[in-house]
Scaffold this active site. Structure first.
Site, PDB file in Angstrom:
ATOM      1  CE  LYS A 181       1.532 -57.455   3.716  1.00 37.31           C
ATOM      2  NZ  LYS A 181       2.793 -57.246   3.715  1.00 37.31           N
ATOM      3  CD  GLN A 215       3.483 -54.772   7.127  1.00 38.07           C
ATOM      4  OE1 GLN A 215       3.013 -56.472   6.135  1.00 38.07           O
ATOM      5  NE2 GLN A 215       3.640 -53.708   6.047  1.00 38.07           N
ATOM      6  CG  ASP A 254       8.371 -59.271   1.924  1.00 39.54           C
ATOM      7  OD1 ASP A 254       7.907 -59.295   1.424  1.00 39.54           O
ATOM      8  OD2 ASP A 254       8.712 -58.377   3.817  1.00 39.54           O
TER       9      ASP A 254
END
Ligand code: NAP
Length: 295
Positions: A54, A98, A121
């Protein structure tokens, strides 16, 4: 019929090129650089590799990007304070924590602490609710990637019979909500199947577009689909090791059998997977534009 392959690497690359240009434009026009922080707690090898990928992608696209590594024993309060710091940081437009987090930390509490405007997200209940009513700012990344794969491979979504196998909060439910909206790239009739579904083949055989996110190899076989179906296989299952020592992967669909009936199908790997990070980048660019008041 042998299916056309829907190549996720190619589509993801194309979208990244578009995003790179968009980042340059918003920097020049509005003096805004999209900012993304990825927060990693502990040293889980899979999480490290996801966060590294990422970070690399965000840097390649010209983002302002921070990787914030925290020790395994960080307290929940310390992590919530860290999120609060990034919520208030005007240079940061997207916050990515994460998962999974260590057991002593309440994941839900942490995800809900992220400012919904920085929730790239798309998991915050405010964003889940906005998606439900057709006013989403951010679509969750994997379902957004599935929609892009369908649109960019020329699938006719409007009016299609779509069947989704799996009802998780990260794939099955959001892709159902995305595709049933009365919007461009959607407006389908969507059926969702799960382990309580009485006769799954009855539904899957009706599908013009079949999206499978069950987490079970061969959950869908050739006898369960109709000729010409478009198949998006979301599953990632580890089924051993390659001679080179890499994990051998397969999807949830019996690829060899189903490709003989389908008109198009995603491979695993190389289908949905590459799209997920790209959609995170798209959401971060969107968050930066929203922050700057750019439409
Ligand atoms: P999940 O949370 O385990 O949910 C699986 C869903 O499938 C559940 O709703 C379950 O039903 C249903 N299901 C399982 N077996 C079934 C069967 N035989 N028939 C009908 N329904 C069945 O999984 P997930 O998080 O959605 O992930 C699904 C797969 O996608 C996994 O392999 C995951 O690794 C992969 N994935 C890939 C990406 C990517 O970027 N490529 C991203 C996310 C997930 P119940 O609700 O009744 O239990």
């Amino acid at each position: 019929m042998t299916a056309k392959l829907i190549n996720g690497n190619e589509v993801a690359q194309l979208i990244r090129e578009e995003l790179k240009q968009e980042v340059t434009q918003i920097k020049e026009k509005y003096n805004v650089t999209p900012g993304l922080v990825t927060i990693l707690v502990g040293e889980n090898p899979a999480s490290i590799s996801y966060v590294t990928a990422k970070q690399k992608t965000s840097k390649d696209l010209g983002f302002y990007s921070i990787q914030d590594n925290q020790p395994q024993d960080i307290t929940e309060e310390q992590l919530l304070n860290l999120i609060d710091k990034y919520n208030k940081d005007p240079k940061i437009h997207g916050i990515l924590v994460q998962l999974p987090l260590p057991k002593h930390i309440n994941e839900t509490k942490v995800l809900y602490a992220i400012d919904p405007k920085k929730d790239v997200d798309g998991f915050h209940p405010v964003n889940v609710g906005k998606l439900m009513i057709g006013e989403a700012d951010f679509l969750p990344c994997t379902p957004a990637g599935i929609q892009q794969l369908l649109i960019r491979s020329g699938a006719k979504i409007d009016g299609a019979e779509v069947v989704v196998v799996g009802r998780s909060n990260i794939v099955g439910k959001p892709i159902t909500n995305i595709l049933l909206q009365k919007q461009k790239g959607a407006n389908a009739t969507v059926t969702i199947c799960h382990t309580g579904t009485k006769d799954m083949a009855f539904h899957t055989k009706r599908a013009d577009i079949l999206i499978v996110a069950a987490g079970k190899p061969k959950a869908v076989t050739a006898d369960m689909v109709k000729e010409g179906v478009i198949v998006i296989d979301v599953g990632v299952n580890r089924i051993g090791m390659t001679p080179e020592g890499k994990a051998k992967l397969c999807g949830d669909v019996d690829f060899d059998g189903v490709k003989e009936k389908a008109s198009a199908i995603t491979p695993v790997p190389g289908g949905v997977g590459p799209m997920t990070i790209t959609m995170l980048m798209m959401n971060t660019v969107k968050a930066a534009k929203l922050h700057a008041g750019v439409k």
